[in-house]
Motif scaffolding. Structure first.
Motif, PDB file in Angstrom:
ATOM      1  N   ARG A  98      38.781  36.942  36.087  1.00 12.16           N
ATOM      2  CA  ARG A  98      38.314  35.678  35.506  1.00 12.16           C
ATOM      3  C   ARG A  98      37.963  34.636  36.570  1.00 12.16           C
ATOM      4  O   ARG A  98      37.482  33.556  36.237  1.00 12.16           O
ATOM      5  N   ASP A 144      40.287  37.508  25.945  1.00 14.52           N
ATOM      6  CA  ASP A 144      39.727  37.550  27.289  1.00 14.52           C
ATOM      7  C   ASP A 144      39.423  36.162  27.827  1.00 14.52           C
ATOM      8  O   ASP A 144      39.697  35.847  28.969  1.00 14.52           O
ATOM      9  N   SER A 159      44.026  31.648  28.610  1.00 14.78           N
ATOM     10  CA  SER A 159      43.990  32.878  29.405  1.00 14.78           C
ATOM     11  C   SER A 159      44.088  32.630  30.901  1.00 14.78           C
ATOM     12  O   SER A 159      44.205  33.583  31.673  1.00 14.78           O
TER      13      SER A 159
END
Length: 282
Positions: A267, A134, A227
């Motif tokens: 994010r 993540d 990520s």
């Protein structure tokens, strides 16, 4: 050592007249990646940070899983009969990894000159990217700060205006590393190699690119474990689908006046005003 930049004479022609002078241009050198005495690939690259390139390319291509698979590495320059300079980056792998490499090469049906041939090779070309963890979240302001920090750090591009850059940025540290090359893939491989050699975890930062985003750039970013991928240019449709499946937040068309988020927007943390604008547009 082959210099990464050459100075050449040129005639500059403008509406006000012509002048003779010099210009700095990037060197472009054939670089062979050699594993256990066997040439795996030859790329045209900028002759700088080539050990980073050897490690990074081997990692992102899946030839090795970690630095522990490499027993030693060396770079050797050579000159052929025509006077063309080149470099071999020689990596010696442990026996187990070398055997797997031979088996993998046998999946490529056809000589290198014809490109990727056969069903197996097509599957390799569009193979799914590794799924990333993540990772961290970033504010829109942090993304803008990261993008703004890269141009001043592009040393070779300041001289030549002709090379790509790949960089890694963290909120606390700023730019952790920058690598440049005439090839966008090469620049990213060099960055990957450097970060892995330094033992720098990628989950807490952002990969920055000065190029468009194709599937290979997403695949290489996923192999690094980052990520969030941010690029100044646009992505391809296949790159978007690959980033979506890999769990990568892909931000592109990142300029002074903003950016566009294409995948996994969770994010990117928006402030109140930005959320209101989204609601208004909706």
């Amino acid at each position: 050592m082959i210099a990464p930049v050459a100075r050449v004479s040129r005639l500059a022609v403008t509406p006000s007249g012509a002048t003779v002078g010099e210009r700095a241009i990037p060197e472009e050198t054939p670089v062979a990646i050699v594993h256990n005495g066997s040439t795996y690939a030859v790329m045209m690259a900028t002759p700088a940070d080539l050990e980073d390139f050897g490690y990074g390319f081997s990692l992102t291509e899946g030839v090795i899983d970690s630095l522990a698979d490499v027993q030693s590495i060396e770079t050797l320059e050579f000159e052929d009969e025509a006077g063309v300079l080149g470099v071999e980056v020689r990596l010696w792998l442990d026996e187990a990894r070398a055997g797997q490499m031979v088996a993998r090469r046998r999946q490529i049906a056809g000589p290198t000159g014809c490109g990727l041939c056969g069903v197996e090779s097509l599957e390799l070309a569009v193979k799914p990217a590794r799924t990333v963890a993540d990772g961290a979240r970033f504010t829109a302001t942090e993304i803008s700060r990261a993008v703004a920090s890269l141009p001043p750090a592009q040393v070779l591009n300041h001289q030549t205006r002709a090379v790509h850059a790949a960089a890694f940025w963290e909120p606390a540290a700023g730019l952790v590393a920058v690598r440049e090359d005439v090839g966008r893939h090469n620049a990213l491989d060099k960055l990957v190699g450097h970060l892995v050699r330094e033992g720098h975890a990628a989950g807490g930062g952002v990969v920055l690119l000065t190029s468009r985003v194709s599937i290979e750039m997403v695949q290489k970013t996923a192999m690094l474990g980052a990520s969030v991928l941010v690029a100044v240019s646009a992505p391809t449709a296949l790159a978007l689908r690959t980033a979506e499946k890999a769990g990568i937040t892909l931000v592109a068309i990142a300029r002074d006046d903003g950016f566009e988020v294409f995948t996994h927007p969770h994010r990117i943390v928006l402030d109140g005003a930005e959320k209101e604008r989204i609601a208004h547009v909706g």
